[in-house]
Enzyme design. Structure first.
Site, mmCIF file in Angstrom:
data_model
loop_
_atom_site.group_PDB
_atom_site.id
_atom_site.type_symbol
_atom_site.label_atom_id
_atom_site.label_comp_id
_atom_site.label_asym_id
_atom_site.label_seq_id
_atom_site.Cartn_x
_atom_site.Cartn_y
_atom_site.Cartn_z
ATOM 1 C CD GLU A 184 -3.131 3.001 -5.624
ATOM 2 O OE1 GLU A 184 -4.147 2.273 -5.732
ATOM 3 O OE2 GLU A 184 -2.013 2.542 -5.371
ATOM 4 C CG HIS A 244 -2.932 -0.844 -7.226
ATOM 5 N ND1 HIS A 244 -3.530 -0.270 -6.131
ATOM 6 C CD2 HIS A 244 -2.782 -2.165 -6.917
ATOM 7 C CE1 HIS A 244 -3.727 -1.192 -5.194
ATOM 8 N NE2 HIS A 244 -3.285 -2.348 -5.653
ATOM 9 N NE ARG A 276 -4.199 -1.533 -0.043
ATOM 10 C CZ ARG A 276 -4.257 -2.603 -0.820
ATOM 11 N NH1 ARG A 276 -3.203 -2.914 -1.584
ATOM 12 N NH2 ARG A 276 -5.333 -3.355 -0.853
#
Length: 322
Positions: free
Chosen positions: A264, A286, A235
Protein backbone atom coordinates in the site's frame (compact mmCIF):
# COMPACT_ATOMS: atom_id res chain seq x y z
CA UNK A 1 7.82 23.06 29.87
CA UNK A 2 6.58 23.73 26.36
CA UNK A 3 6.18 20.57 24.29
CA UNK A 4 7.16 20.81 20.63
CA UNK A 5 4.43 18.78 18.90
CA UNK A 6 4.56 17.90 15.19
CA UNK A 7 1.71 16.23 13.30
CA UNK A 8 3.32 14.58 10.29
CA UNK A 9 0.41 13.86 7.96
CA UNK A 10 -2.90 15.67 8.31
CA UNK A 11 -3.93 14.70 4.78
CA UNK A 12 -5.07 11.45 6.40
CA UNK A 13 -8.01 13.30 7.96
CA UNK A 14 -11.44 13.66 6.44
CA UNK A 15 -12.65 17.26 5.97
CA UNK A 16 -15.26 16.69 8.68
CA UNK A 17 -12.68 15.83 11.36
CA UNK A 18 -12.25 18.43 14.08
CA UNK A 19 -8.68 18.30 15.36
CA UNK A 20 -8.50 19.42 18.96
CA UNK A 21 -5.25 20.65 20.49
CA UNK A 22 -3.53 19.18 23.56
CA UNK A 23 -4.24 20.72 26.96
CA UNK A 24 -0.57 21.15 27.82
CA UNK A 25 1.61 24.15 27.02
CA UNK A 26 2.89 23.47 23.53
CA UNK A 27 3.88 24.65 20.11
CA UNK A 28 2.20 22.96 17.15
CA UNK A 29 3.27 22.24 13.59
CA UNK A 30 1.49 20.07 11.08
CA UNK A 31 2.22 18.91 7.56
CA UNK A 32 -0.03 17.55 4.84
CA UNK A 33 2.34 14.63 4.42
CA UNK A 34 5.89 13.73 5.38
CA UNK A 35 7.96 11.65 2.96
CA UNK A 36 10.65 9.35 4.40
CA UNK A 37 13.41 11.77 3.43
CA UNK A 38 11.60 14.60 5.25
CA UNK A 39 11.13 12.88 8.61
CA UNK A 40 14.34 14.17 10.20
CA UNK A 41 13.75 17.73 8.98
CA UNK A 42 10.15 17.83 10.22
CA UNK A 43 10.90 16.28 13.62
CA UNK A 44 14.31 17.83 14.34
CA UNK A 45 13.02 19.94 17.25
CA UNK A 46 10.01 17.81 18.18
CA UNK A 47 9.48 16.34 21.63
CA UNK A 48 6.22 14.69 20.55
CA UNK A 49 5.29 13.33 17.11
CA UNK A 50 1.80 12.43 15.94
CA UNK A 51 1.19 10.45 12.76
CA UNK A 52 -1.55 8.60 10.91
CA UNK A 53 0.64 6.65 8.52
CA UNK A 54 4.26 7.91 8.34
CA UNK A 55 6.70 5.14 9.37
CA UNK A 56 9.29 6.05 12.00
CA UNK A 57 12.20 3.66 11.80
CA UNK A 58 15.41 3.36 13.76
CA UNK A 59 17.36 5.28 11.13
CA UNK A 60 15.06 8.24 11.81
CA UNK A 61 14.71 7.85 15.55
CA UNK A 62 18.41 7.74 16.35
CA UNK A 63 18.74 11.19 14.76
CA UNK A 64 15.95 12.67 16.90
CA UNK A 65 17.40 12.97 20.44
CA UNK A 66 14.66 15.35 21.63
CA UNK A 67 11.81 13.01 20.78
CA UNK A 68 10.06 11.64 23.89
CA UNK A 69 6.72 10.40 22.63
CA UNK A 70 5.02 9.16 19.46
CA UNK A 71 1.23 9.27 19.31
CA UNK A 72 -0.02 6.98 16.57
CA UNK A 73 -3.45 7.75 15.15
CA UNK A 74 -4.06 4.13 14.22
CA UNK A 75 -4.72 0.78 15.87
CA UNK A 76 -1.34 -0.95 15.76
CA UNK A 77 2.25 0.11 16.27
CA UNK A 78 3.94 -1.73 13.38
CA UNK A 79 4.96 1.47 11.55
CA UNK A 80 7.35 2.33 14.42
CA UNK A 81 10.49 0.49 15.55
CA UNK A 82 9.04 -0.13 19.00
CA UNK A 83 12.08 -2.05 20.27
CA UNK A 84 14.30 0.97 19.63
CA UNK A 85 11.78 3.25 21.34
CA UNK A 86 11.56 0.97 24.39
CA UNK A 87 15.34 0.86 24.68
CA UNK A 88 15.66 4.65 24.46
CA UNK A 89 12.72 5.75 26.59
CA UNK A 90 10.44 6.94 23.77
CA UNK A 91 6.78 6.34 24.65
CA UNK A 92 4.69 4.94 21.79
CA UNK A 93 0.90 4.98 22.00
CA UNK A 94 -1.83 3.93 19.58
CA UNK A 95 -5.62 3.73 19.65
CA UNK A 96 -6.53 0.05 19.71
CA UNK A 97 -10.16 -0.79 19.18
CA UNK A 98 -11.28 2.59 17.80
CA UNK A 99 -12.26 1.03 14.48
CA UNK A 100 -13.99 -2.06 15.87
CA UNK A 101 -17.44 -1.06 14.71
CA UNK A 102 -16.59 0.73 11.48
CA UNK A 103 -14.33 -2.03 10.09
CA UNK A 104 -16.83 -4.69 11.14
CA UNK A 105 -19.63 -2.80 9.37
CA UNK A 106 -17.47 -2.46 6.26
CA UNK A 107 -16.70 -6.19 6.32
CA UNK A 108 -20.41 -6.97 6.56
CA UNK A 109 -21.20 -4.50 3.75
CA UNK A 110 -18.73 -6.32 1.51
CA UNK A 111 -20.25 -9.68 2.42
CA UNK A 112 -23.73 -8.40 1.62
CA UNK A 113 -22.61 -6.97 -1.72
CA UNK A 114 -21.03 -10.27 -2.76
CA UNK A 115 -24.18 -12.17 -1.81
CA UNK A 116 -26.94 -9.70 -2.77
CA UNK A 117 -25.19 -7.74 -5.60
CA UNK A 118 -27.08 -4.40 -5.37
CA UNK A 119 -24.15 -2.41 -6.81
CA UNK A 120 -23.67 -4.92 -9.62
CA UNK A 121 -27.32 -4.62 -10.64
CA UNK A 122 -27.04 -0.82 -10.52
CA UNK A 123 -24.13 -1.04 -12.96
CA UNK A 124 -26.30 -3.28 -15.15
CA UNK A 125 -29.10 -0.69 -15.14
CA UNK A 126 -26.60 1.95 -16.23
CA UNK A 127 -25.69 -0.32 -19.14
CA UNK A 128 -29.37 -0.81 -20.00
CA UNK A 129 -29.93 2.94 -19.89
CA UNK A 130 -26.94 3.49 -22.18
CA UNK A 131 -28.13 0.83 -24.63
CA UNK A 132 -25.16 -1.40 -23.77
CA UNK A 133 -27.30 -4.20 -22.27
CA UNK A 134 -30.65 -5.61 -23.25
CA UNK A 135 -33.87 -4.19 -21.78
CA UNK A 136 -35.94 -7.07 -20.45
CA UNK A 137 -38.61 -8.01 -17.94
CA UNK A 138 -36.57 -9.97 -15.40
CA UNK A 139 -32.80 -9.97 -14.91
CA UNK A 140 -30.78 -12.94 -13.68
CA UNK A 141 -27.40 -11.55 -14.66
CA UNK A 142 -25.99 -11.97 -11.16
CA UNK A 143 -26.47 -14.67 -8.62
CA UNK A 144 -28.31 -13.52 -5.48
CA UNK A 145 -27.98 -15.43 -2.21
CA UNK A 146 -29.23 -14.89 1.33
CA UNK A 147 -26.65 -14.59 4.10
CA UNK A 148 -28.97 -16.14 6.65
CA UNK A 149 -27.71 -19.58 7.77
CA UNK A 150 -24.47 -19.15 5.85
CA UNK A 151 -21.28 -20.10 7.71
CA UNK A 152 -18.89 -17.24 8.46
CA UNK A 153 -15.32 -18.18 9.42
CA UNK A 154 -13.34 -15.40 11.08
CA UNK A 155 -9.56 -15.34 11.37
CA UNK A 156 -8.95 -13.03 14.30
CA UNK A 157 -10.18 -12.61 17.84
CA UNK A 158 -9.87 -8.89 18.57
CA UNK A 159 -12.56 -6.21 18.90
CA UNK A 160 -13.20 -6.03 15.13
CA UNK A 161 -13.61 -9.80 14.82
CA UNK A 162 -15.95 -9.93 17.81
CA UNK A 163 -18.05 -7.01 16.54
CA UNK A 164 -18.33 -8.60 13.08
CA UNK A 165 -19.48 -11.83 14.71
CA UNK A 166 -22.16 -9.92 16.62
CA UNK A 167 -23.41 -8.18 13.48
CA UNK A 168 -23.32 -11.35 11.38
CA UNK A 169 -25.29 -13.31 13.96
CA UNK A 170 -27.94 -10.60 13.88
CA UNK A 171 -28.33 -11.47 10.18
CA UNK A 172 -28.72 -15.13 11.05
CA UNK A 173 -25.23 -16.24 10.02
CA UNK A 174 -23.47 -19.12 11.76
CA UNK A 175 -20.14 -17.79 13.08
CA UNK A 176 -16.99 -19.73 13.94
CA UNK A 177 -13.47 -18.54 14.75
CA UNK A 178 -10.10 -19.96 13.77
CA UNK A 179 -8.55 -21.50 16.87
CA UNK A 180 -5.12 -19.88 16.39
CA UNK A 181 -3.31 -23.19 16.27
CA UNK A 182 -5.04 -24.46 19.39
CA UNK A 183 -4.43 -21.31 21.46
CA UNK A 184 -8.05 -20.24 21.45
CA UNK A 185 -10.60 -22.56 23.03
CA UNK A 186 -14.37 -22.69 23.01
CA UNK A 187 -17.37 -24.22 21.26
CA UNK A 188 -17.18 -21.61 18.48
CA UNK A 189 -13.51 -22.32 17.60
CA UNK A 190 -12.25 -24.72 14.95
CA UNK A 191 -8.91 -25.60 13.30
CA UNK A 192 -8.22 -23.45 10.25
CA UNK A 193 -8.37 -26.20 7.63
CA UNK A 194 -11.71 -27.42 8.98
CA UNK A 195 -13.10 -23.88 8.85
CA UNK A 196 -11.94 -23.37 5.28
CA UNK A 197 -13.57 -26.57 4.09
CA UNK A 198 -16.97 -25.72 5.55
CA UNK A 199 -17.37 -21.93 5.42
CA UNK A 200 -19.38 -19.85 2.97
CA UNK A 201 -17.51 -16.69 3.93
CA UNK A 202 -13.92 -16.31 5.11
CA UNK A 203 -13.24 -12.98 6.80
CA UNK A 204 -9.68 -11.88 7.60
CA UNK A 205 -9.64 -9.71 10.74
CA UNK A 206 -6.21 -10.37 12.21
CA UNK A 207 -2.91 -8.50 12.33
CA UNK A 208 0.01 -9.26 10.02
CA UNK A 209 2.71 -11.22 11.83
CA UNK A 210 5.35 -13.73 10.73
CA UNK A 211 2.81 -16.43 11.63
CA UNK A 212 -0.04 -14.93 9.58
CA UNK A 213 1.97 -13.84 6.51
CA UNK A 214 0.56 -15.75 3.50
CA UNK A 215 -1.55 -17.79 5.90
CA UNK A 216 -4.17 -18.13 3.17
CA UNK A 217 -2.15 -19.49 0.27
CA UNK A 218 -3.01 -21.57 -2.80
CA UNK A 219 -3.13 -24.81 -0.82
CA UNK A 220 -5.58 -23.41 1.71
CA UNK A 221 -7.71 -21.64 -0.89
CA UNK A 222 -8.09 -25.01 -2.61
CA UNK A 223 -9.81 -26.31 0.53
CA UNK A 224 -12.67 -23.82 0.17
CA UNK A 225 -16.03 -24.36 -1.52
CA UNK A 226 -16.09 -23.07 -5.13
CA UNK A 227 -18.84 -20.58 -4.25
CA UNK A 228 -17.31 -19.37 -0.95
CA UNK A 229 -16.17 -15.75 -0.71
CA UNK A 230 -13.07 -14.21 0.84
CA UNK A 231 -13.25 -10.81 2.57
CA UNK A 232 -10.08 -9.14 3.86
CA UNK A 233 -10.27 -5.98 5.95
CA UNK A 234 -7.34 -7.03 8.15
CA UNK A 235 -3.92 -6.92 6.48
CA UNK A 236 -3.06 -7.62 2.88
CA UNK A 237 -0.13 -9.95 3.45
CA UNK A 238 -2.30 -12.50 5.23
CA UNK A 239 -3.62 -13.65 1.84
CA UNK A 240 -1.35 -14.63 -1.03
CA UNK A 241 -2.65 -12.30 -3.73
CA UNK A 242 -1.34 -14.26 -6.71
CA UNK A 243 -3.10 -17.37 -5.42
CA UNK A 244 -6.27 -15.36 -4.79
CA UNK A 245 -6.29 -14.00 -8.35
CA UNK A 246 -5.81 -17.48 -9.79
CA UNK A 247 -8.57 -18.96 -7.62
CA UNK A 248 -11.13 -16.35 -8.68
CA UNK A 249 -10.17 -16.45 -12.35
CA UNK A 250 -10.40 -20.24 -12.39
CA UNK A 251 -13.86 -20.36 -10.79
CA UNK A 252 -12.65 -21.77 -7.48
CA UNK A 253 -14.17 -18.94 -5.41
CA UNK A 254 -17.55 -17.27 -5.47
CA UNK A 255 -16.20 -13.79 -4.81
CA UNK A 256 -13.43 -11.70 -3.28
CA UNK A 257 -13.58 -8.39 -1.42
CA UNK A 258 -10.39 -6.59 -0.39
CA UNK A 259 -9.97 -3.40 1.58
CA UNK A 260 -6.25 -4.08 2.16
CA UNK A 261 -3.43 -5.27 -0.07
CA UNK A 262 0.10 -6.37 0.66
CA UNK A 263 1.74 -3.27 -0.83
CA UNK A 264 0.00 0.00 0.00
CA UNK A 265 -0.91 2.51 -1.21
CA UNK A 266 -2.65 0.56 -3.95
CA UNK A 267 -0.63 1.14 -7.14
CA UNK A 268 -2.36 1.22 -10.56
CA UNK A 269 0.03 -1.53 -11.75
CA UNK A 270 -1.02 -3.95 -9.01
CA UNK A 271 -1.99 -7.32 -10.59
CA UNK A 272 -5.25 -7.21 -8.62
CA UNK A 273 -6.51 -4.68 -11.15
CA UNK A 274 -6.79 -7.53 -13.67
CA UNK A 275 -9.96 -8.43 -11.72
CA UNK A 276 -11.39 -4.94 -11.44
CA UNK A 277 -14.15 -5.35 -14.07
CA UNK A 278 -15.56 -8.45 -12.42
CA UNK A 279 -18.79 -8.09 -10.47
CA UNK A 280 -17.65 -10.75 -8.02
CA UNK A 281 -14.61 -8.69 -7.03
CA UNK A 282 -14.51 -5.65 -4.76
CA UNK A 283 -11.36 -3.58 -4.27
CA UNK A 284 -11.22 -0.66 -1.82
CA UNK A 285 -8.20 1.55 -1.00
CA UNK A 286 -7.95 0.71 2.73
CA UNK A 287 -10.91 2.84 3.80
CA UNK A 288 -12.85 0.52 6.12
CA UNK A 289 -11.43 2.37 9.14
CA UNK A 290 -12.28 5.85 7.93
CA UNK A 291 -15.91 6.56 8.70
CA UNK A 292 -16.44 10.11 9.94
CA UNK A 293 -17.48 8.83 13.37
CA UNK A 294 -14.49 6.52 13.77
CA UNK A 295 -12.01 9.10 12.50
CA UNK A 296 -13.18 11.70 15.00
CA UNK A 297 -12.85 9.20 17.82
CA UNK A 298 -9.41 8.22 16.54
CA UNK A 299 -8.02 11.74 16.48
CA UNK A 300 -9.57 12.69 19.83
CA UNK A 301 -7.97 9.62 21.39
CA UNK A 302 -4.57 10.29 19.78
CA UNK A 303 -4.56 13.78 21.35
CA UNK A 304 -5.83 12.36 24.66
CA UNK A 305 -2.81 10.03 24.64
CA UNK A 306 -0.56 13.08 24.39
CA UNK A 307 -2.37 14.72 27.31
CA UNK A 308 -1.98 11.58 29.41
CA UNK A 309 1.72 11.31 28.59
CA UNK A 310 2.43 14.93 29.51
CA UNK A 311 0.38 14.62 32.71
CA UNK A 312 2.45 11.60 33.77
CA UNK A 313 5.63 13.47 33.01
CA UNK A 314 4.49 16.45 35.09
CA UNK A 315 3.50 14.20 37.99
CA UNK A 316 6.89 12.44 37.91
CA UNK A 317 8.68 15.78 37.79
CA UNK A 318 6.78 17.05 40.84
CA UNK A 319 7.63 13.92 42.83
CA UNK A 320 11.31 14.25 42.00
CA UNK A 321 11.43 17.91 43.04
CA UNK A 322 9.33 17.47 46.20
Amino acid sequence: MTEQIVFLDDDGLAPSTRLKRPDCKHSWKQYAYTRPEQVIEHLQEATIAMTCSVPLREEHLRQLPKLKMISLALTGRDIVDVDYCDAHGIQVTSVPGYAANTVAEHSLAMILELFRRPAAFTRLMRQVHAGEAAYQNIYFNHRIRDVRDKHLAIIGSGPIALRLAHLARAFGMQVLFEDRGGKRRGPDCRPLNELLGNCDVLSINCPLTPETYNLIDAERLALMKPDAVVVNTGRGGVVNEAALIAALENGRLGGVALDVVEHEPLHPDNPLFTLIDRDDFLLNPHIAWSSEDAMQQLMDSAVDNINAFVARQDATRKIRTA
